[in-house]
Scaffold this active site. Structure first.
Site, PDB file in Angstrom:
ATOM      1  N   ALA A   1      -2.684  16.150  17.827  1.00  0.00           N
ATOM      2  CA  ALA A   1      -3.160  16.357  19.187  1.00  0.00           C
ATOM      3  C   ALA A   1      -2.934  15.044  19.936  1.00  0.00           C
ATOM      4  CB  ALA A   1      -4.630  16.731  19.163  1.00  0.00           C
TER       5      ALA A   1
ATOM      6  N   GLY B   1      -3.247  17.603  14.318  1.00  0.00           N
ATOM      7  CA  GLY B   1      -2.930  18.917  14.871  1.00  0.00           C
ATOM      8  C   GLY B   1      -1.555  19.425  14.456  1.00  0.00           C
TER       9      GLY B   1
ATOM     10  N   GLU C   1      -2.084  20.836  11.100  1.00  0.00           N
ATOM     11  CA  GLU C   1      -2.859  22.074  11.314  1.00  0.00           C
ATOM     12  C   GLU C   1      -1.962  23.200  11.840  1.00  0.00           C
ATOM     13  OE1 GLU C   1      -5.607  19.590  13.586  1.00  0.00           O
ATOM     14  OE2 GLU C   1      -7.239  20.569  12.539  1.00  0.00           O
TER      15      GLU C   1
ATOM     16  N   GLU D   1      -7.449  12.155  11.297  1.00  0.00           N
ATOM     17  CA  GLU D   1      -8.438  12.134  12.384  1.00  0.00           C
ATOM     18  C   GLU D   1      -9.583  11.147  12.166  1.00  0.00           C
ATOM     19  OE1 GLU D   1      -7.072  14.873  11.146  1.00  0.00           O
ATOM     20  OE2 GLU D   1      -6.562  16.267  12.747  1.00  0.00           O
TER      21      GLU D   1
HETATM   22  N1  CAA Z   1      -0.853  11.401  20.572  1.00  0.00           N
HETATM   23  C1  CAA Z   1      -0.302  10.748  21.612  1.00  0.00           C
HETATM   24  N2  CAA Z   1       0.769   9.954  21.501  1.00  0.00           N
HETATM   25  C2  CAA Z   1       1.305   9.810  20.286  1.00  0.00           C
HETATM   26  C3  CAA Z   1       0.788  10.443  19.155  1.00  0.00           C
HETATM   27  C4  CAA Z   1      -0.344  11.291  19.333  1.00  0.00           C
HETATM   28  N3  CAA Z   1      -0.891  11.982  18.331  1.00  0.00           N
HETATM   29  N4  CAA Z   1       1.518  10.097  18.082  1.00  0.00           N
HETATM   30  C5  CAA Z   1       2.464   9.255  18.532  1.00  0.00           C
HETATM   31  N5  CAA Z   1       2.348   9.079  19.863  1.00  0.00           N
HETATM   32  C6  CAA Z   1       3.159   8.248  20.743  1.00  0.00           C
HETATM   33  C7  CAA Z   1       2.844   6.777  20.552  1.00  0.00           C
HETATM   34  O1  CAA Z   1       1.697   6.420  21.296  1.00  0.00           O
HETATM   35  C8  CAA Z   1       4.115   6.151  21.068  1.00  0.00           C
HETATM   36  O2  CAA Z   1       4.099   6.173  22.472  1.00  0.00           O
HETATM   37  P1  CAA Z   1       4.642   4.868  23.301  1.00  0.00           P
HETATM   38  O3  CAA Z   1       6.094   4.812  22.946  1.00  0.00           O
HETATM   39  O4  CAA Z   1       4.381   5.271  24.732  1.00  0.00           O
HETATM   40  O5  CAA Z   1       3.862   3.706  22.810  1.00  0.00           O
HETATM   41  C9  CAA Z   1       5.194   7.141  20.636  1.00  0.00           C
HETATM   42  O6  CAA Z   1       4.519   8.367  20.387  1.00  0.00           O
HETATM   43  C10 CAA Z   1       5.902   6.716  19.357  1.00  0.00           C
HETATM   44  O7  CAA Z   1       4.905   6.476  18.379  1.00  0.00           O
HETATM   45  P2  CAA Z   1       4.787   5.113  17.557  1.00  0.00           P
HETATM   46  O8  CAA Z   1       5.351   3.968  18.339  1.00  0.00           O
HETATM   47  O9  CAA Z   1       3.379   4.989  17.078  1.00  0.00           O
HETATM   48  O10 CAA Z   1       5.778   5.461  16.346  1.00  0.00           O
HETATM   49  P3  CAA Z   1       5.717   4.852  14.873  1.00  0.00           P
HETATM   50  O11 CAA Z   1       6.994   5.264  14.208  1.00  0.00           O
HETATM   51  O12 CAA Z   1       5.374   3.417  14.875  1.00  0.00           O
HETATM   52  O13 CAA Z   1       4.485   5.621  14.165  1.00  0.00           O
HETATM   53  C11 CAA Z   1       3.155   7.551  13.645  1.00  0.00           C
HETATM   54  C12 CAA Z   1       4.554   7.007  13.998  1.00  0.00           C
HETATM   55  C13 CAA Z   1       2.724   7.035  12.269  1.00  0.00           C
HETATM   56  C14 CAA Z   1       3.227   9.062  13.627  1.00  0.00           C
HETATM   57  C15 CAA Z   1       2.121   7.056  14.693  1.00  0.00           C
HETATM   58  O14 CAA Z   1       2.638   7.380  15.979  1.00  0.00           O
HETATM   59  C16 CAA Z   1       0.778   7.698  14.588  1.00  0.00           C
HETATM   60  O15 CAA Z   1      -0.019   7.314  13.730  1.00  0.00           O
HETATM   61  N6  CAA Z   1       0.478   8.660  15.482  1.00  0.00           N
HETATM   62  C17 CAA Z   1      -0.831   9.278  15.551  1.00  0.00           C
HETATM   63  C18 CAA Z   1      -1.050  10.261  14.429  1.00  0.00           C
HETATM   64  C19 CAA Z   1      -2.455  10.826  14.494  1.00  0.00           C
HETATM   65  O16 CAA Z   1      -3.446  10.127  14.388  1.00  0.00           O
HETATM   66  N7  CAA Z   1      -2.554  12.164  14.681  1.00  0.00           N
HETATM   67  C20 CAA Z   1      -3.802  12.866  14.753  1.00  0.00           C
HETATM   68  C21 CAA Z   1      -4.238  13.003  16.187  1.00  0.00           C
HETATM   69  S1  CAA Z   1      -5.876  13.599  16.347  1.00  0.00           S
HETATM   70  C22 CAA Z   1      -5.767  15.259  16.137  1.00  0.00           C
HETATM   71  O17 CAA Z   1      -4.702  15.818  15.875  1.00  0.00           O
HETATM   72  C23 CAA Z   1      -7.050  16.000  16.329  1.00  0.00           C
HETATM   73  C24 CAA Z   1      -7.039  17.432  16.014  1.00  0.00           C
HETATM   74  O18 CAA Z   1      -7.037  17.868  14.876  1.00  0.00           O
HETATM   75  C25 CAA Z   1      -7.138  18.402  17.094  1.00  0.00           C
END
Ligand code: CAA
Length: 260
Positions: free
Chosen positions: A66, A111, A114, A134
């Site tokens: 998400a 998400g 999921e 999360e």
């Molecule tokens: N939401 C919003 N933006 C996201 C994102 C997310 N879940 N995942 C990645 N992005 C964005 C980053 O912010 C980044 O944007 P900018 O270029 O503007 O800075 C872009 O995508 C590229 O990401 P990274 O620079 O972080 O890429 P990376 O290769 O260094 O890392 C990754 C990749 C490990 C997937 C890392 O992006 C990450 O940890 N992302 C978040 C994963 C996460 O925590 N997901 C769970 C979300 S909560 C949820 O899903 C709740 C639910 O159940 C409903």
């Protein structure tokens, strides 16, 4: 509704839905979820579509979760609405009467994992990484992860993944039954298509009943589920496909099912 983030193509009765928001690793915000909902509703109403493959655009990410930026300042009420929206969309995927395959081409986190869990079958590229991170953000999975992950991999492994928030690689995902197969990234879509083709060569009514029996049966006691199976098995014998399938077997022909 004009769509910006969800692409759909249908070839030989197999639909491929691609989530394309690569600037955020295909993360799901409200707009993406609304677009997904619309496309899923269209697929549900289209009886020409016999199977669905869901994937993410690009080679890096299936869906990285998400959208964290969109969630950051949500009020509890907004978070509840967002969670309900995700649940509605994923339930609609799960309830589609056709088989749904997740082709996991990269990160399937939060998400994104999921979303894959709401599909019937998951095939992962060897480069895929899956997880429910999360708790690292101070929240819990909100689109069904605590429920579907435990049902698919069991309580102990689900607890480990959700409590640790750690990502796992495709091989571990295969070992714990989170994905059905691991393939080289360049073969992912081909393998998903092949599997879909193999599946849709079978009786369409039987496939629909089999999916209902598995999915709905999991919400029942074993006894109720077995009774439900008896009913659906019986219903198969009201279809032309049962006659076609068995006659074809006995005359050593390939069945040409009618879907009735
Ligand atoms: N939401 C919003 N933006 C996201 C994102 C997310 N879940 N995942 C990645 N992005 C964005 C980053 O912010 C980044 O944007 P900018 O270029 O503007 O800075 C872009 O995508 C590229 O990401 P990274 O620079 O972080 O890429 P990376 O290769 O260094 O890392 C990754 C990749 C490990 C997937 C890392 O992006 C990450 O940890 N992302 C978040 C994963 C996460 O925590 N997901 C769970 C979300 S909560 C949820 O899903 C709740 C639910 O159940 C409903």
């Amino acid at each position: 509704m004009a769509r910006n983030y969800v692409e759909l193509k249908v070839e030989e009765s197999i639909a491929t839905l691609t989530i394309n928001r690569q600037e955020a690793l295909n993360a799901l915000n409200r707009t993406v979820l609304e677009e997904l909902k619309e496309v899923i509703n269209n697929i549900a109403a289209d009886d020409q579509v016999k199977a669905l493959i869901i994937t993410g655009a690009g080679s890096k990410s299936f869906v990285a979760g998400a959208d964290i930026a969109a969630m950051k300042d949500m009020t509890p009420l907004e978070a509840k609405e967002f969670s309900f929206l995700g649940h509605r969309v994923f339930a609609a995927i799960e309830k589609l009467p056709i088989p749904v395959i997740a082709a996991i081409n990269g990160f399937a986190l939060g998400g994104g994992c999921e979303l894959a869990l709401a599909c019937d079958i998951r095939i992962a590229a060897s480069t895929a990484r899956l997880g429910q991170p999360e708790v690292k953000l101070g929240i819990i999975p909100g689109f069904g992860g605590t429920q579907r992950l435990a049902r698919i991999v069991g309580k102990g492994i689900a607890s480990e993944l959700i409590f640790s928030g750690e990502m796992i690689d495709a091989e571990r995902a295969l070992a714990i039954g989170l994905v059905n197969a691991v393939v080289p990234p360049e073969k992912l879509m081909e393998e998903a298509q092949k599997l879909a083709q193999k599946i849709i060569a079978n009786g369409p009514v039987a496939l629909r009943y089999a999916k209902a029996a598995i999915h709905n049966g999991l919400q029942m006691t074993l006894e109720q589920g077995c009774q439900y199976e008896v009913e659906l098995f019986t219903d198969c014998f009201t279809t032309e496909d049962q006659d076609i399938g068995m006659a074809a077997f006995l005359s050593k022909q390939k069945p040409v099912f009618k879907g009735v």
